[in-house]
Design a protein around this motif. Structure first.
Motif, short mmCIF file in Angstrom:
data_model
loop_
_atom_site.label_atom_id
_atom_site.label_comp_id
_atom_site.label_asym_id
_atom_site.label_seq_id
_atom_site.Cartn_x
_atom_site.Cartn_y
_atom_site.Cartn_z
N GLY A 57 -14.57 8.32 -21.99
CA GLY A 57 -13.77 7.37 -21.23
C GLY A 57 -13.49 7.85 -19.81
N ARG A 87 -17.23 4.55 -20.80
CA ARG A 87 -16.37 3.36 -20.84
C ARG A 87 -15.30 3.51 -19.76
NH1 ARG A 87 -16.55 0.78 -25.97
NH2 ARG A 87 -18.75 0.88 -26.63
N LEU A 107 -9.58 4.52 -26.60
CA LEU A 107 -10.64 5.53 -26.67
C LEU A 107 -10.49 6.40 -27.90
CD1 LEU A 107 -10.73 6.34 -22.87
CD2 LEU A 107 -12.69 5.53 -24.21
N ILE A 115 -11.97 12.28 -22.42
CA ILE A 115 -11.43 11.36 -21.44
C ILE A 115 -11.39 12.03 -20.07
CG2 ILE A 115 -9.38 10.06 -20.72
CD1 ILE A 115 -8.65 9.85 -23.71
#
Length: 364
Positions: A57, A87, A107, A115
């Motif tokens: 993410g 993403r 996520l 992340i």
């Protein structure tokens, strides 16, 4: 606010990109096996079960900023090379922590490997802590957290050093004894990036800081005042108009970024003072480089968001494959991704590059 000397000297990781890309393909293959485990018989895998490729993410403060667009482009380019799905999520403003928290939880639910985040504020820290407890590597990009160890590691510009470089350049172009300085900041809040750039500039110009952890806590009479810009041209114009009204003799303007610098130039031009005032800034976006080439900005410090994003993504993939955490060695929680002084008016003893080079290296 500013990384310690040990951290600012730290360089990016030594793992080669060839190795990272090879192992990332192995991770992608393992993810595919996990998704098809019931029928393929290809063996167990612990990652990426919800997707045929690993997911990472990227959460930025906003979507429309050229800087954050560059971060996204860097992550997506590296993700494509590594066989990783990136993403992307974005808040609605610099302080929108609610959107960032929701993105972190989403996520987690999809089984992401890690992340990358430009944290909007302290309210997001509990969600980051929860994600880390669940095994996700969380990497801060651009904006360090407070405390720094709220994330696993940070890839960002040493903003104090970037500010110091434009301050040093300014001190060679404006007589320090006769300076009347306008400080165009991001906000009234003590945002770490804002404070570090501000204080770096003053340090580079040779002004002693009463409290280096704050904006506006200086006792030097050469500082005409501070004003908030919000980081855009409209805010920069309004801030410059306000400070000019209070002190028409301003001859040096520091700006938090190039958007606010261009707004300041517009105000100076309207006041008939553009050719009498030196403007310096930080960022290195392509529009900012053009403004330096046009003489609207005297010098800027270029930062490298694509480099941040790529190194951050590599760190997440390495962690998924090996369990390695970049900050596990003492003093290496912060990786300085560098800055470069850009000007077409170089001065002796201060390394800089011109706008011809910068036009090929800029972002946005």
């Amino acid at each position: 606010m500013t990384p310690s000397p040990a951290r600012t000297r730290a360089t990016a990781r030594t793992t080669t990109r060839t190795t990272t890309r090879t192992t990332a393909r192995v991770l992608a293959a393992a993810a595919g096996c996990a998704a098809l485990l019931a029928t393929s018989g290809c063996g167990s895998a612990s990652v990426g079960a919800a997707s045929s490729t690993p997911v990472v993410g990227l959460i930025t403060k906003t979507a429309d900023s050229g800087y954050f667009k560059a971060l996204r482009a860097g992550a997506e380019q590296e993700g494509s090379a590594l066989g990783v799905t990136v993403r992307s999520y974005a808040g609605t403003g610099e302080s929108d922590t609610a959107t960032q928290i929701a993105a972190i939880k989403e996520l987690e639910a999809m089984g992401a490997e890690g992340i990358l985040i430009t944290p909007s504020g302290k309210d997001v820290l509990p969600a980051i802590a929860e994600a880390r407890q669940k095994g996700l590597l969380v990497v801060a990009l651009d904006s360090p957290t407070d405390p720094a160890d709220a994330v696993d590691t940070t890839f960002a510009t040493d903003n104090f050093a970037a500010g110091r470089s434009i301050g040093q350049w300014a001190a060679r172009n404006v007589d320090p004894a006769r300076a009347r300085i306008a400080m165009l900041d991001l906000s009234d809040a003590q945002v770490p990036v804002d404070v570090a750039r501000d204080q770096g500039f003053l340090s580079g110009f040779g002004i002693d800081l009463a409290d280096p952890s704050k904006i506006g806590d200086e006792k030097d009479p050469r500082i005409s005042g501070h004003a908030v810009t919000g980081g855009d041209a409209a805010g920069g114009k309004a801030a410059m108009e306000k400070l000019l009204a209070a002190d028409p003799k301003i001859n040096l303007v520091y700006t938090i970024n190039e958007g606010s610098a261009m707004g300041a130039h517009e105000a100076l031009q309207a006041a008939g003072r553009a050719d009498q005032v030196t403007v310096v800034s930080i960022d290195g976006g392509c529009d900012g480089v053009k403004a330096v080439a046009a003489g609207q900005i005297g010098a800027t410090a270029m930062q490298f968001p694509l480099r941040m994003a790529r190194l951050g993504l590599d760190a997440v993939i390495d962690h998924a494959l090996t369990g390695d955490v970049p900050s596990s060695s003492p003093g290496l929680a912060f990786f300085n991704t560098g800055s470069q002084l850009v000007t077409d008016k170089p001065v002796d003893g201060l390394y800089s590059k011109g706008t011809d080079w910068a036009a090929k290296s800029c972002w946005g």
